[in-house]
Design a protein around this motif. Structure first.
Motif, PDB file in Angstrom:
ATOM      1  N   LEU A 146       0.826  -1.199   0.000  1.00 45.06           N
ATOM      2  CA  LEU A 146       0.000   0.000   0.000  1.00 45.06           C
ATOM      3  C   LEU A 146       0.868   1.260   0.000  1.00 45.06           C
ATOM      4  O   LEU A 146       0.567   2.242  -0.672  1.00 45.06           O
ATOM      5  CB  LEU A 146      -0.920  -0.014   1.212  1.00 45.06           C
ATOM      6  CG  LEU A 146      -2.175   0.828   1.128  1.00 45.06           C
ATOM      7  CD1 LEU A 146      -2.910   0.554  -0.159  1.00 45.06           C
ATOM      8  CD2 LEU A 146      -3.075   0.545   2.312  1.00 45.06           C
ATOM      9  N   ASP A 147       1.965   1.219   0.747  1.00 49.44           N
ATOM     10  CA  ASP A 147       2.823   2.396   0.827  1.00 49.44           C
ATOM     11  C   ASP A 147       3.445   2.749  -0.522  1.00 49.44           C
ATOM     12  O   ASP A 147       3.675   3.914  -0.816  1.00 49.44           O
ATOM     13  CB  ASP A 147       3.937   2.153   1.843  1.00 49.44           C
ATOM     14  CG  ASP A 147       3.363   1.847   3.209  1.00 49.44           C
ATOM     15  OD1 ASP A 147       2.734   2.741   3.790  1.00 49.44           O
ATOM     16  OD2 ASP A 147       3.515   0.712   3.677  1.00 49.44           O
ATOM     17  N   MET A 159       2.055   2.496  -3.258  1.00 51.81           N
ATOM     18  CA  MET A 159       1.023   3.114  -4.081  1.00 51.81           C
ATOM     19  C   MET A 159       0.894   4.585  -3.782  1.00 51.81           C
ATOM     20  O   MET A 159       0.417   5.358  -4.585  1.00 51.81           O
ATOM     21  CB  MET A 159      -0.318   2.440  -3.830  1.00 51.81           C
ATOM     22  CG  MET A 159      -0.373   1.022  -4.295  1.00 51.81           C
ATOM     23  SD  MET A 159      -0.254   0.915  -6.088  1.00 51.81           S
ATOM     24  CE  MET A 159       1.502   1.039  -6.335  1.00 51.81           C
ATOM     25  N   PHE A 160       1.341   4.964  -2.591  1.00 49.95           N
ATOM     26  CA  PHE A 160       1.207   6.353  -2.237  1.00 49.95           C
ATOM     27  C   PHE A 160       2.259   7.138  -2.964  1.00 49.95           C
ATOM     28  O   PHE A 160       3.404   6.735  -3.058  1.00 49.95           O
ATOM     29  CB  PHE A 160       1.275   6.514  -0.732  1.00 49.95           C
ATOM     30  CG  PHE A 160       0.003   6.037  -0.146  1.00 49.95           C
ATOM     31  CD1 PHE A 160      -0.979   6.940   0.198  1.00 49.95           C
ATOM     32  CD2 PHE A 160      -0.262   4.683  -0.057  1.00 49.95           C
ATOM     33  CE1 PHE A 160      -2.195   6.495   0.667  1.00 49.95           C
ATOM     34  CE2 PHE A 160      -1.478   4.241   0.404  1.00 49.95           C
ATOM     35  CZ  PHE A 160      -2.445   5.150   0.766  1.00 49.95           C
ATOM     36  N   GLY A 161       1.849   8.191  -3.547  1.00 52.84           N
ATOM     37  CA  GLY A 161       2.759   8.959  -4.361  1.00 52.84           C
ATOM     38  C   GLY A 161       2.702   8.508  -5.811  1.00 52.84           C
ATOM     39  O   GLY A 161       3.345   9.085  -6.666  1.00 52.84           O
ATOM     40  N   ASP A 162       1.932   7.493  -6.101  1.00 51.17           N
ATOM     41  CA  ASP A 162       1.768   7.081  -7.496  1.00 51.17           C
ATOM     42  C   ASP A 162       0.373   7.444  -7.989  1.00 51.17           C
ATOM     43  O   ASP A 162      -0.598   6.759  -7.706  1.00 51.17           O
ATOM     44  CB  ASP A 162       1.974   5.576  -7.627  1.00 51.17           C
ATOM     45  CG  ASP A 162       1.896   5.148  -9.084  1.00 51.17           C
ATOM     46  OD1 ASP A 162       1.342   5.899  -9.888  1.00 51.17           O
ATOM     47  OD2 ASP A 162       2.392   4.057  -9.400  1.00 51.17           O
TER      48      ASP A 162
END
Lengths: 338, 338
Positions: A79-80, A82-85
């Motif tokens: 999940l991390d 995905m953050f920033g994507d």
DNA sequence: CTGAAAGCGCTTACAG
DNA sequence: CTGAAAGCGCTTACAG
């Protein structure tokens, strides 16, 4: 023992039938848009539905129909990560929207860790889901194998590579996109074109590298390739490395927009003017592409369209159609970085 | 008409019963851990399950039990806003994990736009979900109202404010956390302490402001408060504004770590040394807190614990317990920015 | 056009 | 300890 529309429990189809003064068969037919319902009955049912606040129980419906009415958006990524994507959010929203149009619902399932994978598979095996959209930026296709074995209709987002389990997929044309970008760079008069490549295990990544090499032909020089990791940081590092090793480069094809953004920042920090001293092209056309000055020339991936086709193909498959594979073209978007 | 364990369709409890040579009632009892199953029967059933690859159909089970066995993680925020917010991923993963321990599954539902809200509510009304965890960083509680009206067990993450629909919630102690941070700043000998506050509609935001004012007592000066938006950018802008208007400030309490990170960058860009010239404290203790030099002194929110309690309380409520509200303390983590 | 009936795959009193 | 039966809430041939 009155008709009591609401005494705590949810209204059932029987409550509606009673309120409408028809049988529950008729209620069902009226609600599911079958022909063979008299206008009178239709009206009565609609009124009764409104009055009782009836919503068909999805469990009962699904059991009878052998259809859950929902598909999983299975995320094979931490999940991390995905953050920033920004691509991820777009893809997911697109899928959710087009699914909704077909009155199916989407549930997000996490499969980043081994634990989560097991849980997701377990959940899916339970019949709560009709099919799955599998999204992962990196190659670890064991989930796909399990899904196949279980006979769950599945569609993958991106190009699997040789050896990956055979499935339906929808993808942007990475090879052609890379070629287009490099040709654009060449058309700008650039001669020494470096590449900050996708991470080695990225889905479709090797196709972008191949496109780069192919477009360059005789000009190709493998030493001009450094590997990034699809992040802004990686872009910075890659650009620094390229500049140190090859001070003469006059263009860089960055694996994605985030990478390109980092590359631009690093180049500028080193005193280079973009695009005068060095042209930098990206891939994706997401929000990162316009987050820099100059804005990034990039290959537009049709995310919404990808999401749409992904749901269409998946639903076809759920309905018994054979697997299918679809490749969508990318489009050059010229901005100020090249 | 053989026993055909696998001829396309999924095995049912009848297949298992046949394979084990018992009735399906016994299979069910064996699988659901009921007492009153002979060791022989237990063994036979387990073997048959393995052999057939049986997984109970969740739709049928749920229909009978009047329990779906899954809860929704309902996100009342635009998906894009969630990107770049590390708290969200932590909270979500925590919830997913603790739910799994109770063998319930979690589905993510989007409710950022009006459209998504309607869809989510519709889905929930369909009986596919036993309860919902509602997570939103901003105050727009109409979803909560609808959920209440529909009688769906719901728990909110954060402190609702007066006027919000009454529900269960789990929250960190924003008021006390803010007080602790400001007292820490005071203990460092700081006199002119500014605040880059949460956006005005942030859940729990006014409590942090109140804590700041309360801890300062007579020293409080409302003109030292500027409003941010929980982002790094907002932190930069806030710091610049503060510095311009009050060149004499020697400390800043930033509403969250992202804000603090931006504030540090801006202060440094203005030639200030952190913490010597100016101390900067944050809130959250997520990855942003250690992304800067110096690392950020902050109030740790117990995200995992929050997620755990959120699921516990929600499940209690599903089981008929009355709503409950829980506040968890935050903890000062001293690093190098103060 | 409509109602009565069967059945989707489970679980759980109820007898034995 | 175990089997037969009822029933969760739907949909859909089947008669009429």
């Amino acid at each position: 023992m009155t008709t009591s529309p609401t005494n705590g429990r949810r209204p059932t189809i029987d409550d509606v039938a009673r309120a409408a003064g028809v049988s529950k068969g008729t209620v069902s037919r009226a609600l599911n848009g079958h022909r063979w319902v008299s206008p009178d009955a239709q009206r009565a049912v609609e009124a009764a539905v409104k009055q009782t606040g009836y919503r068909a129980n999805a469990l009962a419906r699904g059991l009878k129909l052998q259809r859950a009415g929902s598909v999983a958006f299975l995320l094979g990524e931490d999940l991390d990560h995905m953050f920033g994507d920004p691509n991820f959010a777009t893809l997911m929203r697109g899928a959710s929207d087009s699914l909704a149009e077909m009155s199916m619902s989407m549930v997000l399932l996490l499969a980043g860790s081994a634990d989560e994978q097991a849980r997701a598979l377990d959940f899916i095996g339970t019949g709560t889901i009709d099919g799955v959209m599998f999204v992962s930026w990196h190659h670890d296709m064991s989930v796909l194998t399990d899904l196949n074995r279980a006979g769950i209709p599945t569609i993958f987002c991106g190009t699997p590579r040789a050896g990956d389990p055979m499935t339906s997929f929808v993808t942007a044309d990475d090879l052609d996109g890379a070629i287009q970008m490099v040709e654009h760079l060449l058309s700008r008069g650039r001669k020494r074109i470096g590449m900050i490549a996708p991470p080695k295990d990225a889905v479709g990544g090797s196709l972008r590298v191949e496109g780069y090499l192919r477009a360059l032909g005789d000009l190709a020089d493998e030493s001009l390739i450094v590997y990034g990791d699809y992040t802004r940081e990686g872009g910075r590092a890659g650009m620094l490395k390229l500049l140190a090793q090859h001070p003469d480069i006059d263009a860089v094809f960055a694996a994605n927009d985030l990478t390109a953004a980092g590359a631009i920042e690093a180049a500028q920090a080193e005193g280079k003017v973009v695009p005068d001293d060095i042209s930098i092209g990206g891939f994706d056309d997401n929000s990162a592409a316009t987050s820099t000055v100059p804005a990034i020339t990039t290959m537009r991936q049709p995310f919404i369209r990808l999401a749409k086709e992904m749901t269409r193909l998946l639903i076809d498959q759920i309905n018994g159609e054979p697997p299918a594979q679809l490749t969508l073209r990318t489009e050059l978007v010229v901005r100020d970085s090249t």
